[in-house]
Design an enzyme around this catalytic site. Structure first.
Site, PDB file in Angstrom:
ATOM      1  N   SER A   1       4.932  16.638  23.683  1.00  0.00           N
ATOM      2  CA  SER A   1       4.252  17.884  23.333  1.00  0.00           C
ATOM      3  C   SER A   1       3.599  17.769  21.951  1.00  0.00           C
ATOM      4  O   SER A   1       2.734  16.911  21.765  1.00  0.00           O
ATOM      5  CB  SER A   1       5.247  19.041  23.436  1.00  0.00           C
ATOM      6  OG  SER A   1       4.564  20.249  23.517  1.00  0.00           O
TER       7      SER A   1
ATOM      8  N   ASP B   1       4.625  22.562  34.477  1.00  0.00           N
ATOM      9  CA  ASP B   1       4.838  22.866  33.055  1.00  0.00           C
ATOM     10  C   ASP B   1       4.010  24.107  32.692  1.00  0.00           C
ATOM     11  O   ASP B   1       2.783  24.095  32.808  1.00  0.00           O
ATOM     12  CB  ASP B   1       4.373  21.618  32.274  1.00  0.00           C
ATOM     13  CG  ASP B   1       4.447  21.772  30.772  1.00  0.00           C
ATOM     14  OD1 ASP B   1       4.451  22.907  30.278  1.00  0.00           O
ATOM     15  OD2 ASP B   1       4.460  20.727  30.112  1.00  0.00           O
TER      16      ASP B   1
ATOM     17  N   HIS C   1       8.387  21.451  31.300  1.00  0.00           N
ATOM     18  CA  HIS C   1       8.132  20.907  29.958  1.00  0.00           C
ATOM     19  C   HIS C   1       9.422  20.439  29.279  1.00  0.00           C
ATOM     20  O   HIS C   1       9.399  19.990  28.141  1.00  0.00           O
ATOM     21  CB  HIS C   1       7.484  22.016  29.116  1.00  0.00           C
ATOM     22  CG  HIS C   1       6.768  21.555  27.882  1.00  0.00           C
ATOM     23  ND1 HIS C   1       5.582  20.861  27.912  1.00  0.00           N
ATOM     24  CD2 HIS C   1       7.059  21.690  26.555  1.00  0.00           C
ATOM     25  CE1 HIS C   1       5.183  20.602  26.685  1.00  0.00           C
ATOM     26  NE2 HIS C   1       6.059  21.085  25.830  1.00  0.00           N
TER      27      HIS C   1
END
Ligand SMILES: N[C@@H](CCC(=O)N[C@@H](CSC=O)C(=O)NCC(=O)O)C(=O)O
Length: 291
Positions: A158, A235, A269
């Site tokens: 991320s 996600d 995620h």
């Protein structure tokens, strides 16, 4: 194993998969505060007579150096491949700046691995220089008996995926292999990035493109590189267009930089997703770093 630096304090050490998962702290001159980082020494490091490859892992928003070492299960693969793994923290710590704890996507735990240009952040929020110069050099010096300086890779998740990509593209040759889980690929075009870049870099968009992987890859002139990008199809941040991997893939294709995008059906995620594919990423890095 003894290190060669007095500025390093060992905070913890736990045996795992035959190696040692450690946490160290040190005084950072770039960030002007005390910082933790994690270091995994695989069993092959014992004795200190062989130089091993290294992978840096950069964590995402809200993380410390702890999330990856406690949740991903990477140590099994690092031990199998004989790879040292370093995990820096995600922002300066213990530095009080007005507004640094008002939101989870800016300030504390959200350093974005860049060097801030705007006050009041520019004094401490220098995670780019911290990671790619200060910590990088410290590791080479303190662990010179086991670290191979010519076999260093980087990965992240991320915000940390953005950090891994940008660090590689801004410092050609420093990292020989790069991969990312659900990276923020085009921060100048997503809400997380626009907020962070406005806050840390100011309004001058010429500064923004210097920290955006999709922009940087279009100008990349370093050694040949293949980017491995992983993305969970379920996600929520991907669906909300915070991550934009397709923009990076399109930019790579426009300039002939090889890129692999693995879209993982049903994955989100979280670290459940990362732990499902971390082994594949270690295989990818090992193939390059141990070629
Ligand atoms: N608080 C947020 C969710 C925060 C989150 O998902 N953080 C991710 C990184 S997101 C991008 O950088 C993370 O790694 N969290 C740590 C963990 O251990 O899962 C929300 O409200 O949605």
């Amino acid at each position: 194993m003894k290190t060669k630096m007095e500025n390093l304090e060992q905070v913890s050490s736990n045996k795992i998969f035959g190696g040692q998962q450690r946490v160290y702290s040190h005084e950072s001159s770039e960030l002007k505060c005390k910082m933790n980082f994690s270091l995994y020494l695989p069993p092959q490091a014992e004795g200190g007579d062989v130089k091993l490859p290294v992978i840096y892992y950069l964590s995402g928003l809200t993380c410390t150096e702890q999330n990856f070492i406690t949740k991903s299960g990477f140590q099994r693969y690092a031990a199998e491949h004989g790879i040292i793994v370093i995990g820096p923290d995600t922002s300066p710590r213990g530095v009080k700046i007005d507004g640094d704890d008002e939101s989870w996507d800016f300030g504390v735990s959200a350093g974005f691995y860049l060097d801030a240009a705007k006050e009041p952040w520019s004094k401490n929020y220098r995670m780019g220089s911290y990671l790619n110069t200060e910590l990088y050099d410290l590791i080479l010096k303190a662990f010179s008996n086991v670290v191979d300086p010519d076999r260093i890779g980087i990965m992240g998740h991320s915000m940390g995926g953005h950090g891994a990509l940008v660090s590689t593209l801004r410092n050609p040759g420093q990292y020989k292999s790069v991969s990312a889980f659900a990276p923020i690929c085009n921060p100048t075009a997503c809400p997380w990035g626009v907020k962070a870049f406005n806050g840390y870099l100011g309004e001058d968009k010429a500064k923004w493109v210097e920290w955006d992987a999709t922009e940087l890859v279009k100008k990349y002139e370093g050694p040949p590189l293949t980017l491995l990008i992983d993305q969970g199809a379920a996600d929520k941040f991907y669906i909300e267009k915070q991550l934009l991997p397709e923009n990076l893939v399109e930019a790579c294709r426009s300039v002939g930089v090889p890129v692999i995008l693995n879209l993982r059906e049903g994955y989100d995620h979280s670290y459940y997703y990362i732990s499902s594919f971390i082994g594949e990423h270690f295989d990818f890095h090992a193939k390059i770093l141990k070629a």
